[in-house]
Design a protein around this motif. Structure first.
Motif, PDB file in Angstrom:
ATOM      1  N   THR A  67      37.613   4.831 -15.549  1.00 14.06           N
ATOM      2  CA  THR A  67      38.772   4.404 -14.766  1.00 14.06           C
ATOM      3  C   THR A  67      39.364   3.117 -15.320  1.00 14.06           C
ATOM      4  O   THR A  67      40.589   2.964 -15.434  1.00 14.06           O
ATOM      5  N   ALA A 105      43.108   2.680 -16.923  1.00 12.91           N
ATOM      6  CA  ALA A 105      44.044   1.697 -16.378  1.00 12.91           C
ATOM      7  C   ALA A 105      44.531   0.728 -17.454  1.00 12.91           C
ATOM      8  O   ALA A 105      45.732   0.438 -17.543  1.00 12.91           O
ATOM      9  N   GLU A 106      43.629   0.235 -18.282  1.00 17.53           N
ATOM     10  CA  GLU A 106      44.013  -0.703 -19.332  1.00 17.53           C
ATOM     11  C   GLU A 106      44.902  -0.029 -20.382  1.00 17.53           C
ATOM     12  O   GLU A 106      45.880  -0.611 -20.856  1.00 17.53           O
ATOM     13  N   SER A 146      48.394   0.400 -19.012  1.00 21.77           N
ATOM     14  CA  SER A 146      49.106  -0.868 -18.889  1.00 21.77           C
ATOM     15  C   SER A 146      49.575  -1.402 -20.235  1.00 21.77           C
ATOM     16  O   SER A 146      50.512  -2.200 -20.297  1.00 21.77           O
ATOM     17  N   VAL A 162      49.766  -0.404 -14.079  1.00 22.54           N
ATOM     18  CA  VAL A 162      48.931  -0.133 -12.915  1.00 22.54           C
ATOM     19  C   VAL A 162      49.081  -1.287 -11.935  1.00 22.54           C
ATOM     20  O   VAL A 162      48.846  -2.444 -12.283  1.00 22.54           O
ATOM     21  N   LEU A 207      44.559   0.039  -7.454  1.00 21.21           N
ATOM     22  CA  LEU A 207      43.493   0.975  -7.803  1.00 21.21           C
ATOM     23  C   LEU A 207      42.603   1.185  -6.595  1.00 21.21           C
ATOM     24  O   LEU A 207      42.139   0.214  -5.989  1.00 21.21           O
ATOM     25  N   ARG A 221      39.214   2.285  -6.034  1.00 16.89           N
ATOM     26  CA  ARG A 221      38.003   2.569  -6.794  1.00 16.89           C
ATOM     27  C   ARG A 221      37.173   3.671  -6.152  1.00 16.89           C
ATOM     28  O   ARG A 221      36.602   4.515  -6.831  1.00 16.89           O
ATOM     29  N   LEU A 251      44.754   5.879  -9.191  1.00 14.24           N
ATOM     30  CA  LEU A 251      45.551   4.829  -9.809  1.00 14.24           C
ATOM     31  C   LEU A 251      46.964   4.873  -9.232  1.00 14.24           C
ATOM     32  O   LEU A 251      47.540   5.943  -9.059  1.00 14.24           O
ATOM     33  N   LEU A 305      50.680   3.521 -10.134  1.00 13.15           N
ATOM     34  CA  LEU A 305      51.440   2.976 -11.249  1.00 13.15           C
ATOM     35  C   LEU A 305      52.903   2.789 -10.885  1.00 13.15           C
ATOM     36  O   LEU A 305      53.486   3.609 -10.156  1.00 13.15           O
ATOM     37  N   GLU A 308      43.369  10.118 -19.628  1.00 16.45           N
ATOM     38  CA  GLU A 308      41.998  10.230 -19.109  1.00 16.45           C
ATOM     39  C   GLU A 308      41.197  11.251 -19.916  1.00 16.45           C
ATOM     40  O   GLU A 308      40.040  11.005 -20.279  1.00 16.45           O
TER      41      GLU A 308
END
Length: 200
Positions: free
Chosen positions: A111, A115-116, A119, A126, A129, A131, A136, A138, A160
């Motif tokens: 995850t 996300a990184e 971004s 993002v 989040l 968790r 996510l 966005l 992903e």
């Protein structure tokens, strides 16, 4: 007990190295200064903030890992031109959306990487989040209709999938391929929460 401690130390070391790498990627350069500041930031984060235990799969496919990084660079390059066109093209400002995407895995590490990676690509970032549910949220530029929203969602799931195929566990692979169901039911149908005008 010792075996568990060694495993924990190894996980912390990998997490520390990952934070340094992500810092350098966010700055877009690998220099002595970015390395030193990355080490400082990673030390502060790991020492001052609570970090949940992260399980590393121990599996890396070098070929697919290389493909993931090459594809990420290509996506950044292409998206930069797309965003420039959105900013300078004539007409009314584009519609933007907050898009919720349910990931198929429940891995904190996967995850975080998703996300990184998202971004880093211009045009989406993002903003939140969940968790617990691996959702996510966005902010996505230029989403004039539901087809654009669905395209953005498909792009997230494709990212992903590339990360899981390169670094994920066998269980993560099965989830991405649809061979297994997530441990918990999906919490959302996958998209739009809100819209706004303007480029940001």
């Amino acid at each position: 007990m010792r075996q568990h401690e060694h495993a924990s130390l190894g996980s912390r070391a990998l997490l520390f190295a990952g934070l340094v790498l992500l810092w350098a990627m966010l700055w877009g350069q690998f220099t002595v200064l970015s390395l030193l500041t990355g080490i400082a930031v990673a030390a502060i984060v790991t020492l001052l903030f609570y970090l949940p235990a992260i399980q590393f799969s121990g599996r890396v496919n070098p070929f697919l890992a290389g493909y993931f990084f090459v594809r990420l660079v290509v996506d950044i390059f292409v998206a930069s031109f797309q965003v420039a066109w959105i900013v300078f093209k004539p007409g009314s400002p584009p519609l933007n959306s907050i898009v919720a995407v349910q990931l198929r895995t429940r891995s904190d590490l996967i995850t975080m990487w998703v996300a990184e990676s998202l971004s880093l690509v211009p045009g989406s970032i993002v903003v939140d989040l969940d968790r617990g549910e691996s959702i996510l949220y966005l902010h996505v530029l230029d989403t004039d209709d539901e087809r654009d929203v669905e395209t953005a969602r498909a792009r997230v799931l494709a990212t992903e999938g590339r990360i899981v195929r390169a670094f994920g566990s066998a269980h993560d692979l099965a989830l991405v391929r649809g061979e297994e169901e997530p441990a918990e039911p999906l919490a959302t149908d996958g998209y739009t929460a809100a819209r706004s005008e303007g480029t940001r």
